[in-house]
Design a protein around this motif. Sequence first.
Motif, PDB file in Angstrom:
ATOM      1  N   PHE A  19       0.870  -1.121  -0.041  1.00  0.00           N
ATOM      2  CA  PHE A  19      -0.201  -0.029   0.023  1.00  0.00           C
ATOM      3  C   PHE A  19       0.968   1.294   0.122  1.00  0.00           C
ATOM      4  O   PHE A  19       1.920   1.384   0.565  1.00  0.00           O
ATOM      5  CB  PHE A  19      -1.085   0.065   1.352  1.00  0.00           C
ATOM      6  CG  PHE A  19      -1.812  -1.225   1.224  1.00  0.00           C
ATOM      7  CD1 PHE A  19      -2.811  -1.611   0.287  1.00  0.00           C
ATOM      8  CD2 PHE A  19      -2.020  -1.887   2.429  1.00  0.00           C
ATOM      9  CE1 PHE A  19      -3.562  -2.569   0.609  1.00  0.00           C
ATOM     10  CE2 PHE A  19      -2.748  -3.220   2.487  1.00  0.00           C
ATOM     11  CZ  PHE A  19      -3.516  -3.243   1.415  1.00  0.00           C
TER      12      PHE A  19
ATOM     13  N   SER B  50      -0.823   4.353   0.161  1.00  0.00           N
ATOM     14  CA  SER B  50      -1.522   5.153   1.127  1.00  0.00           C
ATOM     15  C   SER B  50      -1.444   4.819   2.490  1.00  0.00           C
ATOM     16  O   SER B  50      -1.684   3.998   2.900  1.00  0.00           O
ATOM     17  CB  SER B  50      -3.289   5.110   0.574  1.00  0.00           C
ATOM     18  OG  SER B  50      -4.075   5.692   1.744  1.00  0.00           O
TER      19      SER B  50
ATOM     20  N   GLU C 211      -1.710  -1.535  -3.752  1.00  0.00           N
ATOM     21  CA  GLU C 211      -1.655  -0.148  -4.683  1.00  0.00           C
ATOM     22  C   GLU C 211      -0.146  -0.274  -5.381  1.00  0.00           C
ATOM     23  O   GLU C 211       0.579  -0.615  -4.914  1.00  0.00           O
ATOM     24  CB  GLU C 211      -1.495   0.986  -4.094  1.00  0.00           C
ATOM     25  CG  GLU C 211      -2.920   1.432  -3.254  1.00  0.00           C
ATOM     26  CD  GLU C 211      -2.923   2.392  -2.360  1.00  0.00           C
ATOM     27  OE1 GLU C 211      -3.516   3.345  -2.461  1.00  0.00           O
ATOM     28  OE2 GLU C 211      -2.099   2.324  -1.302  1.00  0.00           O
TER      29      GLU C 211
END
Length: 526
Positions: free
Chosen positions: A209, A211, A278
């Motif tokens: 990830f 974020s 992501e």
Amino acid sequence: MSAVLTPNDRATQWRAALLALGLVWLTLGGLYADTVSSMVGIWNGSETFAHAFLVPPIALWLIWRQREILARLPVRPQPLVLVGVAAFAGLWLLADLVQVNAATQFAWMAMLVLAVPAVLGFEVAWAILFPLLFLFFAVPMGEFLREPMMNWTADFTVGALRLSGVPVYREGNQFVIPSGSWSVVEACAGVRYLIASLMVGALFAYLNFQSYRRRALFMLVAILVPVVANWLRAYMIVMLGHLSSNTIAVGVDHLIYGWVFFGVVVMAMFFIGARWSEPDPTPADVQAAHARVLQRSGGFESIPASYVALIALAVAGMMLAPRLALLGLQRMEGVAAAPQLSLPDQLAAGWRVVPADTDFSPEIVNPNLRTWRTYAGEGGAVTIDLAYYRGQAADRKLVTSVNSLVRPESHAWNQVATGSTTLMLADKPVTWRTAHLLGLNPKTTRRPQLTAWRIYWIDGRWVAGDIRAKLTGALTRLQGRGDEGALLVLWTDNDSRADAQALLQKFARDNLTILDTLLTRTRDLR
């Protein structure tokens, strides 16, 4: 003043800074070899923390992945970080004075991590912030969660069994169902599952990830899933044993099924988490981000090697200070003789020695001196168990979770209730920790039960809580008064809890001053 440095100049600057950082780390390892050794010893001797062997190589790999980015960042030592190094050096000293291993190891790791921004600068530390923080998974912490997690597991298991229509009789963390008896012991707490899940969950979130919000959410899942999974694991094992008339899910199978179930749950957690992964930022995004960092920081500067060396020496000096302070305190305390203390045949008026009528004995590990006697007075008999500590070390500690009234796996006694009580002594409140115990294997038709009180004596002060006792012990040593302390346990086998509490209150009011005098005399005869 900002300057344009050639690649060779930057490489030279980095080599000098890395050499300085390496020497600081070597100094830290050499000065605190005992702390490092105790940490590695726990990794090697505990299944809960065996994963810690993987933490340093993983952290180094994560930093190596950032090598091209790091080479573009300026080396800018930060003297302000010396304040943090000094704070954790002080924490190490306080923790070592009272033998809190987890705190000394945490402080050591914090000094190792803070050496990076101190010598290399904030920009470098920020670029490898996760690998630096990941190193803290090597610190064997989390044992304080064992008791509450045991209680939660027992609560869930008993509640789920009742919802399943299985009648349950519970006492503390032990319970009986029609097919047999079960206990929620230390291995059932789920601490090892939680710590392992948290470590691999943090690594997964960092690698998959970008974020911060998604990383935080996945970390929350990595905390909740092993806790709930452990509850379900305990319930399923008891139900499998119950439905199979205790032919499966017992003995070794108990542990195997637990780890298999936990592995399936964690793999499912990662599989679901991967659906929301992501992509890594593109090289152009990375380059633009670091260009903004350089612009905000003023670009590269020609930092003299002597300045880097000066900061490194200051960091090493901060690390050396607590060692010197500890050496000075040890010389001041000297080598103390073995403590001498014996309980008299009679305490206050009306309290005389009688033969003990119970085989109960608290779990107290390796005191310098231990003595116990039973005294009868108006209303019943009270037994004193007094353990005295001097020259405390890793294997001899006054305040430790190993010292307890009853071990969770005890087959003789079960602790069914705990609390505290406060009584006034010479216009001063004295707080005790209380507990009620039931015998598991009565020798007669009458089931034995005990009410017990516990308190610490540290340098003339009565202290109830573990944390306060640790802080009091640290303050006493800093004052050069040594590490003298004692654990006092009182108990009575009165069947009525109210009568037992009243009897122990009377005994404490009548005799605590006398006991304080005996302990003070022992302390002064060093």
